[in-house]
Write a protein that holds these residues in place. Structure first.
Motif, PDB file in Angstrom:
ATOM      1  N   GLY A 160       0.832  -1.192   0.000  1.00  0.00           N
ATOM      2  CA  GLY A 160       0.000   0.000   0.000  1.00  0.00           C
ATOM      3  C   GLY A 160       0.866   1.241   0.000  1.00  0.00           C
ATOM      4  O   GLY A 160       2.083   1.154  -0.206  1.00  0.00           O
ATOM      5  N   TYR A 218      -9.388   2.000 -10.167  1.00  0.00           N
ATOM      6  CA  TYR A 218      -9.172   2.338  -8.758  1.00  0.00           C
ATOM      7  C   TYR A 218      -9.300   3.843  -8.550  1.00  0.00           C
ATOM      8  O   TYR A 218      -9.969   4.312  -7.609  1.00  0.00           O
ATOM      9  N   TYR A 258     -11.828   5.791  -6.118  1.00  0.00           N
ATOM     10  CA  TYR A 258     -11.293   6.677  -5.072  1.00  0.00           C
ATOM     11  C   TYR A 258     -11.955   8.056  -5.156  1.00  0.00           C
ATOM     12  O   TYR A 258     -12.383   8.617  -4.142  1.00  0.00           O
ATOM     13  N   TYR A 315      -8.275   5.321   0.608  1.00  0.00           N
ATOM     14  CA  TYR A 315      -7.473   4.317  -0.095  1.00  0.00           C
ATOM     15  C   TYR A 315      -7.940   2.908   0.241  1.00  0.00           C
ATOM     16  O   TYR A 315      -8.145   2.080  -0.646  1.00  0.00           O
ATOM     17  N   GLU A 316      -8.100   2.629   1.517  1.00  0.00           N
ATOM     18  CA  GLU A 316      -8.440   1.265   1.928  1.00  0.00           C
ATOM     19  C   GLU A 316      -9.801   0.846   1.384  1.00  0.00           C
ATOM     20  O   GLU A 316      -9.975  -0.290   0.916  1.00  0.00           O
ATOM     21  N   ARG A 333      -9.425   0.455  -2.428  1.00  0.00           N
ATOM     22  CA  ARG A 333      -8.658  -0.765  -2.714  1.00  0.00           C
ATOM     23  C   ARG A 333      -9.541  -1.995  -2.612  1.00  0.00           C
ATOM     24  O   ARG A 333      -9.527  -2.877  -3.464  1.00  0.00           O
ATOM     25  N   THR A 375     -12.097  -2.088  -5.499  1.00  0.00           N
ATOM     26  CA  THR A 375     -11.427  -2.442  -6.755  1.00  0.00           C
ATOM     27  C   THR A 375     -11.153  -3.938  -6.808  1.00  0.00           C
ATOM     28  O   THR A 375     -11.445  -4.612  -7.801  1.00  0.00           O
ATOM     29  N   THR A 376     -10.602  -4.451  -5.726  1.00  0.00           N
ATOM     30  CA  THR A 376     -10.259  -5.876  -5.662  1.00  0.00           C
ATOM     31  C   THR A 376     -11.502  -6.743  -5.758  1.00  0.00           C
ATOM     32  O   THR A 376     -11.536  -7.719  -6.512  1.00  0.00           O
TER      33      THR A 376
END
Length: 393
Positions: A25, A94, A98, A118-119, A122, A125-126
């Motif tokens: 990260g 991503y 965001y 971000y978290e 992330r 996105t994943t």
């Protein structure tokens, strides 16, 4: 299935099984991210101000160092134009998520620091990508019935005792099925010219974008309107360009053949034969005969002795050619997907890795559905279209 690796997909500290893993990260890999003051967006060629690219091409390329090395987590994702452009699409996806989250929380008057945004971005996105793998990719290659059976009734063969791993049957044989689907020539743009996959236009590996003609139109590779460029049939044949790899510096023809290299690698891992794997999986004699009849016809025509058994990779290709993907009505579609052995290995391992990962949607929240897409459906087309909405920093 034999164990190849005991890694958790993250950097590991302590004894195996201790669970002491950290995820990459902004703190671990700050070189992948934009200026913190603007937010923890992933860098693109534009936000990185790539040297010598020019403003018209920067946004269409990965972030690169002065000499042209892509600034990404895995250098293999810059191996050719299609891969590098796909890597860029995920970066943009991503960044789009965001920005959506940032806008949503600001409008609601909720304070979120960049690390929190971000978290969440992330994870989304994943999980959206993982959803595509489970609900679009695997059904297309392995058959929807195979995938639904694994999801509903559980895995029969991929059952790690301690922690998840990637079996050699998967990495050295089954998941190399895609080699037979590679076309001799590929076009990158709608109405564009077809190029050899080892041409300078296609990339030849690890090179920056230098022309508008090198930018990929995704409706050429994915089903936007039914006119996309299809892969070759999944069978026992490889494009001739793959049998004489131009980047291998050797006078030995076997060294330059991707098929020979695959078979050599399988032998080095002492993989069982395809017939033995099929028997262990309980496949019927009649089904195996359908596959081995094709194999023996090919072997006798080319004076190859396979009396001791068929290499697993070749067996899986022959199975795809002779039987193919199982359809929803129970019929099979030769050449359009993996047969029962190959499909089971590929689908069970990928689904199993996700189920055994506490950070994935299958391992964390099995009832999760995508926030994007339509009526709970989310495809690669949706991801690529969303990527085009990413903020241009």
């Amino acid at each position: 299935m034999d164990q190849q690796s005991d890694r958790c997909g993250e950097r590991t500290y302590g004894e195996p099984g201790s669970g002491l893993c950290i995820r990459g990260g902004p703190e671990d890999e700050p070189f992948l991210y934009d200026k913190p003051a603007r937010g923890l967006y992933l860098l693109t060629g534009k936000s990185n101000n790539n040297q010598g690219t020019g403003t018209t091409l920067e946004k269409h390329d990965l972030p690169r160092t002065g000499p042209g090395t892509a600034i990404i987590g895995d250098p293999r994702n810059d191996e050719n134009r299609v891969l590098s452009q796909l890597q860029l699409a995920f970066i943009r996806f991503y960044n789009a998520l965001y920005q959506d989250l940032k806008t949503k929380y600001e409008a609601a008057g909720i304070a979120k620091i960049p690390a929190e945004l971000y978290e969440e971005a992330r994870r989304l996105t994943t999980w959206h990508y993982q959803w595509i793998v489970v609900n679009e990719f695997l059904p297309l290659l392995c058959g929807r019935k195979v995938v639904q059976n694994i999801m509903g009734n559980g895995r029969q063969f991929y059952k790690p005792c301690i922690r998840p791993y990637i079996p050699v049957e998967f990495s050295v044989a089954a998941y190399r099925f895609g080699h037979s689907m590679i076309a001799q020539k590929v076009k990158l743009q709608t109405g564009g010219t077809e190029h050899s996959i080892f041409s300078s236009q296609f990339g030849q590996g690890f090179a920056k974008i230098t022309s508008q003609n090198q930018i990929v139109d995704w409706d050429v590779f994915f089903d936007f309107d039914g006119t996309y460029q299809r892969a070759e049939t999944l069978n026992t044949k490889l494009a001739s360009v793959l049998l004489e790899l131009p980047f291998v510096n050797s006078t030995n023809p076997g060294d330059k053949s991707l098929a020979t290299r695959n078979l050599r690698r399988a032998q080095s891992f002492l993989l069982p034969s395809g017939e033995n794997v099929a028997r262990c999986m309980g496949r019927s004699d009649s089904e195996m005969t359908t596959v081995t009849d094709l194999i023996h016809n090919l072997a006798s025509t080319n004076s190859v002795d396979l009396s001791a058994g068929t290499p697993l990779w070749f067996y899986i290709l022959a199975e795809a050619e002779a039987i193919g993907r199982m359809e929803d009505d129970g019929s099979s579609k030769p050449g359009e997907g993996l047969g029962p052995v190959g499909a089971t290995i590929v689908a069970e391992v990928i689904i199993g890795l996700l189920e055994l990962d506490v950070h994935s949607f299958l391992g964390s929240n099995r009832d999760w559905t995508p926030a994007l897409g339509t009526a709970g459906a989310f495809t690669m087309k949706d991801l690529l279209q969303k990527s085009l909405t990413a903020i241009e920093l």
